[in-house]
Structures are given as C-alpha cells and as structure tokens.
Design an enzyme around this catalytic site. Structure first.
Site, PDB file in Angstrom:
ATOM      1  N   LYS A 281     -20.471 -24.185   0.156  1.00  0.00           N
ATOM      2  CA  LYS A 281     -19.077 -24.618   0.139  1.00  0.00           C
ATOM      3  C   LYS A 281     -19.000 -26.136  -0.046  1.00  0.00           C
ATOM      4  O   LYS A 281     -19.993 -26.842   0.148  1.00  0.00           O
ATOM      5  CB  LYS A 281     -18.404 -24.248   1.469  1.00  0.00           C
ATOM      6  CG  LYS A 281     -18.157 -22.763   1.636  1.00  0.00           C
ATOM      7  CD  LYS A 281     -17.277 -22.487   2.837  1.00  0.00           C
ATOM      8  CE  LYS A 281     -17.058 -21.001   3.031  1.00  0.00           C
ATOM      9  NZ  LYS A 281     -16.285 -20.368   1.948  1.00  0.00           N
ATOM     10  N   ARG A 355     -18.452  -9.555   3.974  1.00  0.00           N
ATOM     11  CA  ARG A 355     -18.446  -8.144   3.584  1.00  0.00           C
ATOM     12  C   ARG A 355     -19.803  -7.488   3.846  1.00  0.00           C
ATOM     13  O   ARG A 355     -19.880  -6.278   4.014  1.00  0.00           O
ATOM     14  CB  ARG A 355     -18.032  -8.022   2.109  1.00  0.00           C
ATOM     15  CG  ARG A 355     -18.956  -8.691   1.138  1.00  0.00           C
ATOM     16  CD  ARG A 355     -18.311  -8.916  -0.230  1.00  0.00           C
ATOM     17  NE  ARG A 355     -17.287  -9.967  -0.202  1.00  0.00           N
ATOM     18  CZ  ARG A 355     -16.543 -10.315  -1.247  1.00  0.00           C
ATOM     19  NH1 ARG A 355     -16.719  -9.703  -2.418  1.00  0.00           N
ATOM     20  NH2 ARG A 355     -15.647 -11.281  -1.140  1.00  0.00           N
TER      21      ARG A 355
END
Ligand code: BES
Ligand code: MN
Ligand code: ZN
Length: 506
Positions: A281, A355
C-alpha cells in the site's frame, strides 16, 4: 457507565447536567423542556428566540441555572424537525448530548427519554436508543494520552414522569446499554494501535469475554490450522513474526429446548495490520489499516451482546486473525495456496488478503450446520468508492430472505446497509491459468462485487451473506460521521447484528 430509569420530575433531579430537547422550528418548548424553562424564568425560550439555538439534530447549548435547580447545568439538544423524527434521530440526539456532557467533564447526568413524549415513540424502544446513544456518545479512547483525561460520565438517569412507562423503559435501557457497551468494546479493539492489537491480543480478549459472559472460547494456533488445512489464512500470515490465531467464540443459550436450534455463525475479518504485503500500500493509505480487524471486533462484540441480551438461539463467532506484512517469509504474487475446502488460489495481489482469511473461516463454518452465516469485513476500498465513507456497508447474498433481515436490522439499529449485486460473471473474472481461481480480478472494476464472488466459492452448504463494512468501520472528521462520539473506530456491525439476532425468531 451505570444507566438507570427514574420515575419523577426531571427538574427535581440532582446531576452535573440535566438534558432536555427541542424540535427545530418550534417557537415554544414543550414537555419537560417547557417546565424547566418556567423554572429558569424563560431562559430557554429566550435562547430559542435569539436564534442562537435552532434545534437542528445534534445541536447543543448549555445553560447555567442560578440555584433554580439542584443541577449545575442544563444541556439543550436539538431533535431536528418533528416531521422527520425517528428512533435513530433520538439515538443521535442522545449521543450528541452525552458527548457534550463528557466534554464538559460531567460525571453524572439526568435526561429525558427523547421521543417518548411528543415524539410519539414506543417507550421501550425510545429508552433503548437513548441508552445506546448515550453509551456511544460518551465513548472516548484516551489510553495512550499521558496527560490522563479523567473525564468520565459514570451515572446516567433516564427520567420519566409517567409511572406506566417505567417498566418498559427499564427493559429498553438495559438492552441499549448492553449493545452500546458491546459496540464500545469493539471500538476499543479497533482503536488499539497495531503493535498492541496483534492476533494474540485478539485471542486474549476473546478469552477474557468468554470468562466474563459465560461463552466458550477455543483458539487454534499455527500447527492446529496446518493440521486442518487452512492454507489460505496461513499464506497471509507467513510474512509476520506475530503468529496467527483462529478464534472460535460460542454462545449457547441456557439449558432450554431452544438450544437445539441451529446456530447463527458470524465470521469477522481480523487483519490486525494490512501493509498490503508485496503488493504494498502507499504511505497515505497504510495507517488506517490498523482498523482492518473491524469485522473481527464486530463479531466479538456481537457474540458478547448475544450473551448479554440472552438471545434464545446459539451464536458462534469465527475470527481468523493474522497480520499482512512484508518480509523474507511473506507470500508472493504468483504463489498458489490451498484453502480448507480444497480449492486452490493463485495469488495475483497480496493486498487482497482478507478474502483469504475468510475463505478458510467460511469453509470451517459448514461444520456447524448453521441456520445462516454472515461475515463482516473491511474487505475493499471499492465498497467505500461505491457508497462513500459513512454512507452504508455493502451487503451481498443470494438469499433474499437473509438480505431482507439484514436490511430490517439496519433500519432498527441505525447502522446503514445497502445491497449490491452478486453477478456470476464476477466469478469468471477470477479464472486462473494455474489454479482453481485467482484472488483478484486485476482491475478496479466492481472490486467489491468481485471480492464477494470470491467468498461465495467458500460459503457452500448454508444460507450466507457478506457485509463489506470498509465504508463504515473508521470515522474521519468531516466525512459523513453521525454524532456518536469521537473520530476513529465506530464499532460498526455490533448494533446491526444485535438487532438481527433480537429479531431472528419473530
Ligand atoms: N483492507 C483493505 C480494504 C480497505 C481499504 C479497507 C481502505 C478500508 C479502507 C483490503 O485488504 C484491500 O487492500 N483490498 C484491496 C483489494 C484489491 C487488491 C483487489 C483494495 O480494496 O484495493
Ligand atoms: Mn489488503
Ligand atoms: Zn485488508
């Protein structure tokens, strides 16, 4: 905070602050505000006439009686327009009044139950939202401020003149206090810095609440997860020196026939810090990622609330928790992982880690033969792009009945959710050349729908809904934040699921 219901006249109460309200647009105050105004020789009327106080929702003004009351202050709070009034407006007004009281250093307050009079709300529901809003609005997180802020609102009394409403208000106040407290518990977890709130810390907190509220708690460590085959979770965790945990928190209602009911399983994403891994990020995006265990915190708070509310159906919380870090041991783009249900996943983006944790947890949920499984996760930035920070959480499900239940709980709790589609096409966007599927589609389009389609591959054999809480978990100044206290963690999901569980059997 200790919240009680008192039968009597608000004016007679002795507290650091008396809370009364006013609808926007009304010239003269009504109810308890009117009698207090008379006692104060028209001071409230004068304030309204001056135009300095309009009664907008959450607006507050402070008045100082000269010995006309036993209380030091009067806080007047706006309810907004009477034709737009609702339970959630009462909750917000209570929150605004409580945060003003805390800012003033009040240790005690006595308040009217907003909406129970002229607002026309049901007494129990009104007391519930006022107690809940008060808990939320008084919340602070000062643990790391060395100039220790000792401002604490310790006692709150909800004052009602009408004897016949007292019992219902006591029930409502107890419910609201419990749910508000559980939301604040979740907020504390999220606000903790990521060097403190590690997977082990999450597990310790789960064990703490299990002991305090009669829950059972089991924590799986790395070898136990490896034994089971939780390769997706372990892949994410392998770059961190903090060991991952799989937390199983169970609430079984008292020994009644009802405990034969199939459990509702709640699953929460518990990434204690998300750097993105090798798909790193940016510096700007990273700090907020201490809130990437907001789903986990909500699940732990919800199971705690189920116990406090004596929900008649068993509730199970599954919390896969790990840290997504960069190191020589981290998982890489192009790795292939095998999840608990045997499906293989090609990693195309290490930042699509949530996920992967949920994949193993959703596959694990099947062993409960659950009534329904609902997962909550700060899963995608795309959910925030779609709905806006503070807008709504996104809900995905093929089960229409479950979606309706969740939307209804959103209405009751004031925690907004909105449905987005779960098109089968999204699954095809994750076709892989080397594995059963990829963990991301590779472009930005429908990023939140694609993530839901990924989860669906692992949520087999029970009714399931996914709630992407990324837009709602963390409040930033000026961005659609309701007046429920300071910026930072919101505890989103606790109130929503508590309302869902309360309504389930009806
Ligand atoms: N935890 C983030 C999602 C997120 C972003 C939550 C901003 C709250 C605020 C999640 O793990 C993530 O990084 N998702 C990626 C998915 C992408 C790589 C497919 C995203 O949203 O960009
Ligand atoms: Mn990520
Ligand atoms: Zn994440």
């Amino acid at each position: 905070m200790n919240i009680t219901v008192t039968q009597g006249d608000l004016i007679e109460q002795s507290a650091a602050a008396l809370i009364v309200n006013h609808f926007e647009g009304l010239q003269s105050p009504g109810g308890a505000t009117r009698s207090l105004d008379a006692k104060l020789n028209g001071a409230i009327r004068a304030l309204i006439a001056s135009g300095d106080f309009k009664g907008k929702l959450g607006e507050t003004a402070v008045l100082y009686p000269h010995g006309e009351t036993l209380s030091t202050r009067v806080i007047l709070v706006g309810l907004g327009r009477s034709d737009e009034f609702s339970l959630d407006k009462a909750r917000q007004a209570a929150g605004a009044a409580a945060s003003r009281a805390v800012a003033l250093g009040c240790r005690s307050m006595a308040t009217v139950v907003h909406g129970a009079g002229r607002g026309g709300l049901d007494a129990q529901a009104a007391a519930r939202v006022v107690a809940e809003g008060t808990e939320l609005g008084a919340y602070q997180f000062n643990e790391y401020k060395s100039k220790g802020d000792s401002k604490i609102l310790a006692t709150v009394s909800l004052v009602e003149l009408d004897e016949s409403k007292i019992e219902a208000m006591q029930t409502g106040a107890r419910e609201g206090e419990a749910v508000g407290e559980c939301a604040n518990f979740a907020r504390d977890l999220v606000n903790q810095p990521p060097n403190i709130c590690t997977p082990s810390y999450m597990a310790a907190k789960a064990e703490q609440i299990a002991a305090a509220f009669g829950l059972t708690c089991k924590v799986l460590d790395t070898p136990a997860m490896r034994e089971l085959g939780m390769g997706a979770l372990l892949g994410v965790a392998q770059g961190s020196s903090e060991s991952p945990k799989f937390i199983i928190l169970e609430y079984w209602p008292g020994a009644t026939a009802m405990s034969d009911l199939a459990p509702i399983v709640l699953v929460g994403k518990g990434v204690t810090f998300d750097t993105g891994g090798y798909s790193l990020k940016t510096a700007a995006d990273m700090p907020e990622m201490k809130s990437d265990m907001g789903g986990a915190a909500a699940v732990m708070g919800a199971v705690r609330a189920a116990a406090m509310l004596n929900i008649p159906r068993p509730v199970v919380g599954l919390v896969p928790t790990a840290e997504n870090m960069v190191s020589g041991g981290s998982y890489r783009p192009s790795d292939v992982l095998t999840a608990l249900n045997g499906k293989t996943i090609e990693i195309t983006n290490t930042d699509a880690e949530g996920r992967l944790l949920l994949a193993d947890a959703l596959a694990y949920a099947k062993r409960y033969n659950p009534e329904a499984v609902i997962d909550m996760a700060t899963l995608t930035g795309a959910a925030m792009i779609a709905l806006g920070r503070g807008g709504a959480a996104a809900v995905f499900s093929d089960n229409e009945r479950l979606v309706q239940r969740i939307l209804a709980a959103g209405e009751v709790s004031g925690e907004r959710v909105w449905p987005l589609p779960l098109y089968p096409d999204y699954r095809d966007w994750m076709n892989s050349d080397v594995a059963d599927l990829k963990n991301s589609a590779g472009d930005r389009f429908a990023g939140t729908g694609v993530s839901a389609a990924f989860l669906k591959e692992f949520a087999e054999g029970y009714p399931w809904a996914h709630i992407d809480i990324a837009p709602m978990a963390f409040a930033i100044k000026g961005q659609m934040v309701k007046p429920y206290g300071p910026t930072g963690a919101t505890g989103f999901g606790v109130r929503l699921t508590a309302a869902l569980l309360r309504a389930w059997e009806s």
